[in-house]
Design a protein around this motif. Sequence first.
Motif, PDB file in Angstrom:
ATOM      1  N   TYR A 110       0.911  -1.061  -0.016  1.00  0.00           N
ATOM      2  CA  TYR A 110      -0.124  -0.229  -0.069  1.00  0.00           C
ATOM      3  C   TYR A 110       0.957   1.101  -0.148  1.00  0.00           C
ATOM      4  O   TYR A 110       2.058   1.296   0.144  1.00  0.00           O
ATOM      5  CB  TYR A 110      -0.996  -0.012   1.211  1.00  0.00           C
ATOM      6  CG  TYR A 110      -0.374  -0.344   2.503  1.00  0.00           C
ATOM      7  CD1 TYR A 110       0.620   0.563   3.345  1.00  0.00           C
ATOM      8  CD2 TYR A 110      -0.014  -1.447   3.178  1.00  0.00           C
ATOM      9  CE1 TYR A 110       1.215   0.615   4.274  1.00  0.00           C
ATOM     10  CE2 TYR A 110       0.461  -1.852   4.340  1.00  0.00           C
ATOM     11  CZ  TYR A 110       1.123  -0.775   4.819  1.00  0.00           C
ATOM     12  OH  TYR A 110       2.007  -1.144   5.824  1.00  0.00           O
ATOM     13  N   SER A 111       0.249   2.253  -0.133  1.00  0.00           N
ATOM     14  CA  SER A 111       1.144   3.630  -0.267  1.00  0.00           C
ATOM     15  C   SER A 111       0.855   4.221   1.152  1.00  0.00           C
ATOM     16  O   SER A 111       0.108   4.228   1.729  1.00  0.00           O
ATOM     17  CB  SER A 111       0.315   4.548  -1.207  1.00  0.00           C
ATOM     18  OG  SER A 111       0.562   5.981  -0.793  1.00  0.00           O
ATOM     19  N   VAL A 112       2.271   4.407   1.758  1.00  0.00           N
ATOM     20  CA  VAL A 112       2.224   5.087   2.988  1.00  0.00           C
ATOM     21  C   VAL A 112       1.564   6.338   3.182  1.00  0.00           C
ATOM     22  O   VAL A 112       1.005   6.530   4.204  1.00  0.00           O
ATOM     23  CB  VAL A 112       3.877   4.895   3.300  1.00  0.00           C
ATOM     24  CG1 VAL A 112       4.029   5.802   4.924  1.00  0.00           C
ATOM     25  CG2 VAL A 112       4.495   3.833   3.567  1.00  0.00           C
ATOM     26  N   SER A 113       1.670   7.209   2.162  1.00  0.00           N
ATOM     27  CA  SER A 113       1.184   8.371   2.389  1.00  0.00           C
ATOM     28  C   SER A 113      -0.447   8.290   2.287  1.00  0.00           C
ATOM     29  O   SER A 113      -1.379   8.980   2.842  1.00  0.00           O
ATOM     30  CB  SER A 113       1.380   9.232   1.044  1.00  0.00           C
ATOM     31  OG  SER A 113       0.972   8.793  -0.293  1.00  0.00           O
ATOM     32  N   GLU A 114      -1.043   7.337   1.501  1.00  0.00           N
ATOM     33  CA  GLU A 114      -2.525   6.848   1.855  1.00  0.00           C
ATOM     34  C   GLU A 114      -2.853   6.310   2.925  1.00  0.00           C
ATOM     35  O   GLU A 114      -3.624   6.799   3.592  1.00  0.00           O
ATOM     36  CB  GLU A 114      -3.095   5.956   0.731  1.00  0.00           C
ATOM     37  CG  GLU A 114      -4.476   5.764   0.729  1.00  0.00           C
ATOM     38  CD  GLU A 114      -4.864   4.560  -0.189  1.00  0.00           C
ATOM     39  OE1 GLU A 114      -6.156   4.457  -0.107  1.00  0.00           O
ATOM     40  OE2 GLU A 114      -4.061   4.349  -1.130  1.00  0.00           O
ATOM     41  N   ARG A 120      -5.290   9.879   9.527  1.00  0.00           N
ATOM     42  CA  ARG A 120      -6.046  11.177   9.733  1.00  0.00           C
ATOM     43  C   ARG A 120      -7.421  11.255   9.974  1.00  0.00           C
ATOM     44  O   ARG A 120      -8.051  11.762  10.694  1.00  0.00           O
ATOM     45  CB  ARG A 120      -5.446  12.412   9.215  1.00  0.00           C
ATOM     46  CG  ARG A 120      -3.925  12.525   9.275  1.00  0.00           C
ATOM     47  CD  ARG A 120      -3.499  13.923   8.581  1.00  0.00           C
ATOM     48  NE  ARG A 120      -3.423  13.580   6.922  1.00  0.00           N
ATOM     49  CZ  ARG A 120      -2.369  13.052   6.467  1.00  0.00           C
ATOM     50  NH1 ARG A 120      -1.239  12.781   7.007  1.00  0.00           N
ATOM     51  NH2 ARG A 120      -2.442  13.017   4.896  1.00  0.00           N
ATOM     52  N   THR A 121      -8.159  10.644   9.014  1.00  0.00           N
ATOM     53  CA  THR A 121      -9.489  10.288   8.724  1.00  0.00           C
ATOM     54  C   THR A 121     -10.209   9.775  10.032  1.00  0.00           C
ATOM     55  O   THR A 121     -11.163  10.208  10.424  1.00  0.00           O
ATOM     56  CB  THR A 121      -9.861   9.586   7.469  1.00  0.00           C
ATOM     57  OG1 THR A 121      -9.441  10.150   6.380  1.00  0.00           O
ATOM     58  CG2 THR A 121     -11.257   9.295   7.433  1.00  0.00           C
ATOM     59  N   VAL A 129      -9.449  17.481  17.510  1.00  0.00           N
ATOM     60  CA  VAL A 129      -8.484  18.516  17.918  1.00  0.00           C
ATOM     61  C   VAL A 129      -6.953  18.177  17.516  1.00  0.00           C
ATOM     62  O   VAL A 129      -6.390  19.020  17.046  1.00  0.00           O
ATOM     63  CB  VAL A 129      -8.679  19.112  19.368  1.00  0.00           C
ATOM     64  CG1 VAL A 129      -7.574  19.838  19.696  1.00  0.00           C
ATOM     65  CG2 VAL A 129      -9.946  19.474  19.503  1.00  0.00           C
ATOM     66  N   SER A 130      -6.677  17.000  17.555  1.00  0.00           N
ATOM     67  CA  SER A 130      -5.278  16.563  17.289  1.00  0.00           C
ATOM     68  C   SER A 130      -4.905  16.617  15.806  1.00  0.00           C
ATOM     69  O   SER A 130      -3.814  16.641  15.584  1.00  0.00           O
ATOM     70  CB  SER A 130      -4.940  15.056  17.747  1.00  0.00           C
ATOM     71  OG  SER A 130      -5.840  14.038  16.998  1.00  0.00           O
TER      72      SER A 130
END
Length: 229
Positions: A110-114, A120-121, A129-130
């Motif tokens: 998988y893509s690490v950035s994805e 984050r989602t 807030v984080s």
Amino acid sequence: MTAEKPCVLLVEDEPAQREILRYNLASEGYEVTMAENGDDALLLADEVKPDLVLLDWMLPGVSGIEVLRRMKASRQTAEIPVIMLSARSEEMDRVRGLETGADDYMIKPYSVSELMARIRTQLRRTRPVSVGERLEFDDIVLDGETHRVTRGGVELKLGPTEFRLLATLMEKPGRVWSREQLLDRVWGRDVYVDTRTVDVHVGRLRKSLSRSGGSDPLRTVRGTGYSLG
């Protein structure tokens, strides 16, 4: 550990992959706790109470899918979001993972950035807030990006501890937090602070919120803790 850092439990038995993920998570500002097998994962999930779990399916001993099942069956860990990582790409495997309780499912490679975006989602849902989200409760507005709080349009001057305390309470209005839970979230899991300290800072937060002339939105639940609303 700083109290504002979300904690990610990384469960991966392959050393190289574990190190890559640990590095990327730390670079994104997360506190990382690691487990190499299912038994350790279950122990750490219960002890550390991470904000999110990255869980490999194929683990020695207790499998990832069984770790997931036990986590979601336990009241202590059921609400922790879990992203399952697996080389199993069949639709039936993805469905099994999601139906067992995974909040997301990523297929290797998988893509690490994805993956970071998906983390984050999930945290936007559980720890808004984080990740710089804006929260509102009645006439109170808390901006996680600028660290500003206003009530009725008037900016409030809060110390960093009072800010984190209010942010925690605003993330889940109506939830009753015990003093121990607030200590973990606001002060950090690795810092020893007496539970009476929570009462002191709740008192300070109450005074700050009342300076704008509004009613006290904090509720004390005798023998348990505090809630917002």
